[in-house]
Design a protein around this motif. Sequence first.
Motif, PDB file in Angstrom:
ATOM      1  N   ARG A 246       0.832  -1.197   0.000  1.00 48.42           N
ATOM      2  CA  ARG A 246       0.000   0.000   0.000  1.00 48.42           C
ATOM      3  C   ARG A 246       0.869   1.251   0.000  1.00 48.42           C
ATOM      4  NH1 ARG A 246      -5.209   0.041   1.108  1.00 48.42           N
ATOM      5  NH2 ARG A 246      -5.105   1.975   2.284  1.00 48.42           N
ATOM      6  N   ALA A 247       0.437   2.261  -0.744  1.00 51.98           N
ATOM      7  CA  ALA A 247       1.159   3.530  -0.810  1.00 51.98           C
ATOM      8  C   ALA A 247       0.926   4.328   0.466  1.00 51.98           C
ATOM      9  CB  ALA A 247       0.683   4.334  -2.010  1.00 51.98           C
ATOM     10  N   MET A 248       1.971   4.981   0.940  1.00 54.53           N
ATOM     11  CA  MET A 248       1.827   5.927   2.033  1.00 54.53           C
ATOM     12  C   MET A 248       1.243   7.241   1.508  1.00 54.53           C
ATOM     13  SD  MET A 248       2.919   4.370   4.829  1.00 54.53           S
ATOM     14  CE  MET A 248       1.949   3.020   4.146  1.00 54.53           C
ATOM     15  N   ALA A 249       0.864   8.122   2.419  1.00 57.13           N
ATOM     16  CA  ALA A 249       0.210   9.379   2.025  1.00 57.13           C
ATOM     17  C   ALA A 249       1.079  10.211   1.089  1.00 57.13           C
ATOM     18  CB  ALA A 249      -0.146  10.183   3.272  1.00 57.13           C
ATOM     19  N   GLY A 250       2.396  10.141   1.257  1.00 56.45           N
ATOM     20  CA  GLY A 250       3.284  10.917   0.403  1.00 56.45           C
ATOM     21  C   GLY A 250       3.456  10.340  -0.984  1.00 56.45           C
ATOM     22  N   HIS A 251       2.931   9.127  -1.208  1.00 58.30           N
ATOM     23  CA  HIS A 251       3.132   8.445  -2.485  1.00 58.30           C
ATOM     24  C   HIS A 251       1.845   8.267  -3.283  1.00 58.30           C
ATOM     25  CE1 HIS A 251       6.276   6.262   0.191  1.00 58.30           C
ATOM     26  NE2 HIS A 251       6.776   7.397  -0.253  1.00 58.30           N
TER      27      HIS A 251
END
Length: 258
Positions: A246-251
């Motif tokens: 899963r992508a983090m918020a920055g990604h």
Amino acid sequence: MSLRFVLVLLCCLAGAAHAEPASPKPHKAYLTLIIDDLGQNLPRDRRVLALPGPVTTAIMPDTPHATEFAREAHRAGKIVILHMPMDPATGPYAWHPELPIEELEKRLNAAFKMVPYTAGINNHMGSRMTAQPVAMAWLMGELQRRHKFFVDSRTSAQTVAAQQAQKIDLASVSRDVFLDDERTEAAIYTQLQTAISLARKQGSAVMIGHPYPQTLAVLERELPKLKAQGIDWIDIKQMISLRSNRAMAGHGKDGVYR
């Protein structure tokens, strides 16, 4: 019911009403560390192996000690990854957007041969190359076939590498913090604190650094303190499992890479 019992009961209820609420358990915070650009200088690179935890060693194929250091890192129990040169990087292994897939495959095979014991790869430079959807889709399929993971160093906001990995559910993760864009101990320490804060906020952070003397000095001094700060230093495979692609918020947004 006696008056004395009633008074005691009221006092207990009043005390309960004003009691401090139980403190919530702190969220777990995890850090992963990758050191890039290894294979150039054995005495320097061996300091990386001496760091007190599961550092990931990212070894460049076009360095004089690539094969030897990969063997040393493997013997030391460290995870080895191929630090794959990508445009604007140059050299015999570097990927460029104009190259056909056959040539990309040839260079990838040669790079893997130079760096044994690899569990995965990350990109060296690559701001132009990681923005190429066709090449990145091919790479992720090839890594899936070889049972290797991918780390997107995110050298460009235009990268589609992690996005392509996510599409086929390839084991992958993206970098959150570069430690040493500025090569001073003060700046590197600040970036380490940024990574720690991010890990506390979102649960985890992936750091990439280089074997600069200033970086190694800060890491040798500060990494042993992580446990006392409530930070768990885990290896890259554990981080991939923790994030579950899963992508983090920055990604990205809602776990999806943009």
